[in-house]
Design a protein around this motif. Structure first.
Motif, PDB file in Angstrom:
ATOM      1  N   ALA A   1      -3.309  62.626-117.580  1.00  0.00           N
ATOM      2  CA  ALA A   1      -3.131  63.365-116.337  1.00  0.00           C
ATOM      3  C   ALA A   1      -2.012  62.715-115.542  1.00  0.00           C
ATOM      4  CB  ALA A   1      -4.414  63.384-115.524  1.00  0.00           C
ATOM      5  N   GLU A   2      -1.209  63.554-114.902  1.00  0.00           N
ATOM      6  CA  GLU A   2      -0.108  63.077-114.061  1.00  0.00           C
ATOM      7  C   GLU A   2      -0.169  63.808-112.728  1.00  0.00           C
ATOM      8  OE1 GLU A   2       3.109  64.189-116.613  1.00  0.00           O
ATOM      9  OE2 GLU A   2       3.115  62.252-117.629  1.00  0.00           O
ATOM     10  N   VAL A   3       0.082  63.057-111.650  1.00  0.00           N
ATOM     11  CA  VAL A   3       0.114  63.618-110.300  1.00  0.00           C
ATOM     12  C   VAL A   3       1.540  63.479-109.788  1.00  0.00           C
ATOM     13  CG1 VAL A   3      -0.834  63.471-107.964  1.00  0.00           C
ATOM     14  CG2 VAL A   3      -2.267  62.885-109.920  1.00  0.00           C
ATOM     15  N   TYR A   4       2.060  64.554-109.220  1.00  0.00           N
ATOM     16  CA  TYR A   4       3.439  64.568-108.733  1.00  0.00           C
ATOM     17  C   TYR A   4       3.471  64.849-107.236  1.00  0.00           C
ATOM     18  CZ  TYR A   4       4.792  64.944-113.613  1.00  0.00           C
ATOM     19  OH  TYR A   4       4.967  64.695-114.954  1.00  0.00           O
ATOM     20  N   ARG A   5       4.529  64.362-106.599  1.00  0.00           N
ATOM     21  CA  ARG A   5       4.836  64.722-105.220  1.00  0.00           C
ATOM     22  C   ARG A   5       6.058  65.624-105.276  1.00  0.00           C
ATOM     23  NH1 ARG A   5       5.839  59.830-102.377  1.00  0.00           N
ATOM     24  NH2 ARG A   5       3.588  59.647-102.295  1.00  0.00           N
TER      25      ARG A   5
ATOM     26  N   ASP B   1      -0.794  60.961 -98.474  1.00  0.00           N
ATOM     27  CA  ASP B   1      -1.742  61.757 -97.704  1.00  0.00           C
ATOM     28  C   ASP B   1      -1.454  63.247 -97.736  1.00  0.00           C
ATOM     29  OD1 ASP B   1       0.571  61.612 -96.314  1.00  0.00           O
ATOM     30  OD2 ASP B   1      -0.315  60.938 -94.427  1.00  0.00           O
ATOM     31  N   ALA B   2      -0.356  63.665 -98.338  1.00  0.00           N
ATOM     32  CA  ALA B   2      -0.083  65.102 -98.438  1.00  0.00           C
ATOM     33  C   ALA B   2      -1.173  65.738 -99.293  1.00  0.00           C
ATOM     34  CB  ALA B   2       1.288  65.333 -99.052  1.00  0.00           C
ATOM     35  N   GLN B   3      -1.595  66.930 -98.916  1.00  0.00           N
ATOM     36  CA  GLN B   3      -2.734  67.551 -99.587  1.00  0.00           C
ATOM     37  C   GLN B   3      -2.350  68.519-100.692  1.00  0.00           C
ATOM     38  OE1 GLN B   3      -6.167  67.043 -99.173  1.00  0.00           O
ATOM     39  NE2 GLN B   3      -5.355  65.218 -98.228  1.00  0.00           N
ATOM     40  N   ASP B   4      -1.083  68.620-101.030  1.00  0.00           N
ATOM     41  CA  ASP B   4      -0.677  69.628-101.998  1.00  0.00           C
ATOM     42  C   ASP B   4       0.175  68.997-103.105  1.00  0.00           C
ATOM     43  OD1 ASP B   4      -0.562  72.154-103.058  1.00  0.00           O
ATOM     44  OD2 ASP B   4       1.200  72.730-101.908  1.00  0.00           O
ATOM     45  N   HIS B   5      -0.476  68.293-104.018  1.00  0.00           N
ATOM     46  CA  HIS B   5       0.213  67.649-105.130  1.00  0.00           C
ATOM     47  C   HIS B   5      -0.058  68.409-106.429  1.00  0.00           C
ATOM     48  CE1 HIS B   5       1.468  64.055-103.010  1.00  0.00           C
ATOM     49  NE2 HIS B   5       0.241  63.873-102.555  1.00  0.00           N
ATOM     50  N   PRO B   6       0.972  68.703-107.226  1.00  0.00           N
ATOM     51  CA  PRO B   6       0.720  69.279-108.550  1.00  0.00           C
ATOM     52  C   PRO B   6       0.113  68.223-109.484  1.00  0.00           C
ATOM     53  CG  PRO B   6       3.010  69.606-107.868  1.00  0.00           C
ATOM     54  CD  PRO B   6       2.384  68.659-106.905  1.00  0.00           C
ATOM     55  N   VAL B   7      -0.861  68.624-110.282  1.00  0.00           N
ATOM     56  CA  VAL B   7      -1.503  67.745-111.262  1.00  0.00           C
ATOM     57  C   VAL B   7      -1.419  68.439-112.621  1.00  0.00           C
ATOM     58  CG1 VAL B   7      -3.657  66.629-111.964  1.00  0.00           C
ATOM     59  CG2 VAL B   7      -3.108  66.856-109.538  1.00  0.00           C
TER      60      VAL B   7
ATOM     61  N   SER C   1      -2.460  72.956-115.508  1.00  0.00           N
ATOM     62  CA  SER C   1      -1.967  72.434-114.229  1.00  0.00           C
ATOM     63  C   SER C   1      -2.866  72.914-113.107  1.00  0.00           C
ATOM     64  CB  SER C   1      -0.531  72.899-113.984  1.00  0.00           C
ATOM     65  OG  SER C   1       0.321  72.364-114.964  1.00  0.00           O
ATOM     66  N   ALA C   2      -2.934  72.103-112.076  1.00  0.00           N
ATOM     67  CA  ALA C   2      -3.712  72.444-110.883  1.00  0.00           C
ATOM     68  C   ALA C   2      -3.023  71.781-109.702  1.00  0.00           C
ATOM     69  CB  ALA C   2      -5.157  71.953-111.013  1.00  0.00           C
ATOM     70  N   ARG C   3      -3.555  71.989-108.542  1.00  0.00           N
ATOM     71  CA  ARG C   3      -3.021  71.361-107.341  1.00  0.00           C
ATOM     72  C   ARG C   3      -4.147  70.690-106.586  1.00  0.00           C
ATOM     73  NH1 ARG C   3       1.643  72.217-106.557  1.00  0.00           N
ATOM     74  NH2 ARG C   3       2.990  73.455-105.379  1.00  0.00           N
ATOM     75  N   LEU C   4      -3.801  69.521-105.996  1.00  0.00           N
ATOM     76  CA  LEU C   4      -4.739  68.942-105.070  1.00  0.00           C
ATOM     77  C   LEU C   4      -4.665  69.845-103.848  1.00  0.00           C
ATOM     78  CD1 LEU C   4      -3.681  65.226-105.427  1.00  0.00           C
ATOM     79  CD2 LEU C   4      -5.723  66.230-106.306  1.00  0.00           C
ATOM     80  N   PRO C   5      -5.619  70.375-103.249  1.00  0.00           N
ATOM     81  CA  PRO C   5      -6.570  69.721-102.404  1.00  0.00           C
ATOM     82  C   PRO C   5      -7.792  69.303-103.180  1.00  0.00           C
ATOM     83  CG  PRO C   5      -6.607  72.049-101.979  1.00  0.00           C
ATOM     84  CD  PRO C   5      -5.592  71.788-103.028  1.00  0.00           C
ATOM     85  N   LEU C   6      -8.425  68.360-102.598  1.00  0.00           N
ATOM     86  CA  LEU C   6      -9.502  67.685-103.285  1.00  0.00           C
ATOM     87  C   LEU C   6     -10.868  68.128-102.800  1.00  0.00           C
ATOM     88  CD1 LEU C   6      -7.883  64.220-102.884  1.00  0.00           C
ATOM     89  CD2 LEU C   6      -7.900  65.560-104.952  1.00  0.00           C
ATOM     90  N   GLU C   7     -11.836  68.009-103.698  1.00  0.00           N
ATOM     91  CA  GLU C   7     -13.236  68.117-103.305  1.00  0.00           C
ATOM     92  C   GLU C   7     -13.695  66.703-102.944  1.00  0.00           C
ATOM     93  OE1 GLU C   7     -15.580  69.666-106.440  1.00  0.00           O
ATOM     94  OE2 GLU C   7     -14.288  71.394-106.759  1.00  0.00           O
ATOM     95  N   LYS C   8     -14.459  66.578-101.924  1.00  0.00           N
ATOM     96  CA  LYS C   8     -15.008  65.276-101.560  1.00  0.00           C
ATOM     97  C   LYS C   8     -16.177  64.950-102.482  1.00  0.00           C
ATOM     98  CE  LYS C   8     -12.920  64.090 -97.651  1.00  0.00           C
ATOM     99  NZ  LYS C   8     -12.271  62.840 -97.428  1.00  0.00           N
ATOM    100  N   ALA C   9     -16.198  63.724-103.028  1.00  0.00           N
ATOM    101  CA  ALA C   9     -17.306  63.278-103.873  1.00  0.00           C
ATOM    102  C   ALA C   9     -18.543  63.096-103.014  1.00  0.00           C
ATOM    103  CB  ALA C   9     -16.942  61.990-104.585  1.00  0.00           C
TER     104      ALA C   9
END
Length: 194
Positions: free
Chosen positions: A64-68, A144-150, A185-193
């Motif tokens: 998995a890779e996370v990009y800004r 802290d940006a909420q929109d990262h491609p994964v 591929s997906a995008r962050l926003p995240l679900e809180k654990a």
């Protein structure tokens, strides 16, 4: 004419012969970092199953890779993670062994890995198909940006097979039975654990 051109180029507009797909993918934020959980689905080809039953291990990799995103240049990779899996049949005990490690597994040693034993190949493959809570990185690394491609990738790693198999697979035309590769591929926003 366009259809003839598409049919001529290898890999253009072909369906996956193994029915490989990512059936579930979830990104979540915990206090200690960001995690990815995924479920993949694929059918193990008969040729690969025969190789396994002869005692030759096969390897899978989940990455998995996370990009800004950057408007002025290509996207910046801010985090990445991998999970390496080695599946082997143990003829003496008639059990299947799955080794899972964050680093490539070599014959010299397994390093830091989780070992699981299964009674059937189907149970062992269920363990391979589940990628549970793979840690992508700290919140401070990702930002802290909420929109990262994964991007999540899962594949059968033929580079760790014995040399004769690598030669046979990579020879003229290759072996489509050994080509299991999935990407989503997906995008962050995240679900809180919880």
């Amino acid at each position: 004419m366009v259809a003839c051109c598409l049919a001529w180029f290898p890999g253009a507009a072909k369906a996956d012969p193994h029915g490989a797909s990512v059936t579930q993918m979830r990104l979540e934020q915990a206090d200690d970092g960001i995690y990815l959980t995924a479920q993949v689905q694929f059918e193990l080809p008969t040729l690969v199953e025969e190789v396994l039953e002869k005692g030759i291990a096969i390897y899978f990799v989940a990455e998995a890779e996370v990009y800004r995103e950057r408007w002025y240049w290509t996207d910046l990779k801010v985090a990445q993670a991998a999970r390496h899996m080695r599946l082997a049949y143990q003829p003496l005990s008639r059990r299947w062994r799955l080794n899972v490690s964050p680093v490539p597994i070599t014959n010299a040693g397994f390093g830091v890995s989780l070992n699981q034993n299964f009674d059937t190949l189907a149970d062992a493959l269920d363990g391979v198909r589940r990628v549970g809570r793979m840690r992508l990185g700290d919140l401070s690394e990702i930002g802290d940006a909420q929109d990262h491609p994964v991007t999540f990738r899962f594949r059968l790693d033929t580079s760790q097979l014995p040399r004769p198999f690598q030669f046979q697979i990579g020879g003229l035309g290759g072996q489509p039975d050994w080509n299991i590769a999935i990407e989503k591929s997906a995008r962050l926003p995240l679900e809180k654990a919880k």
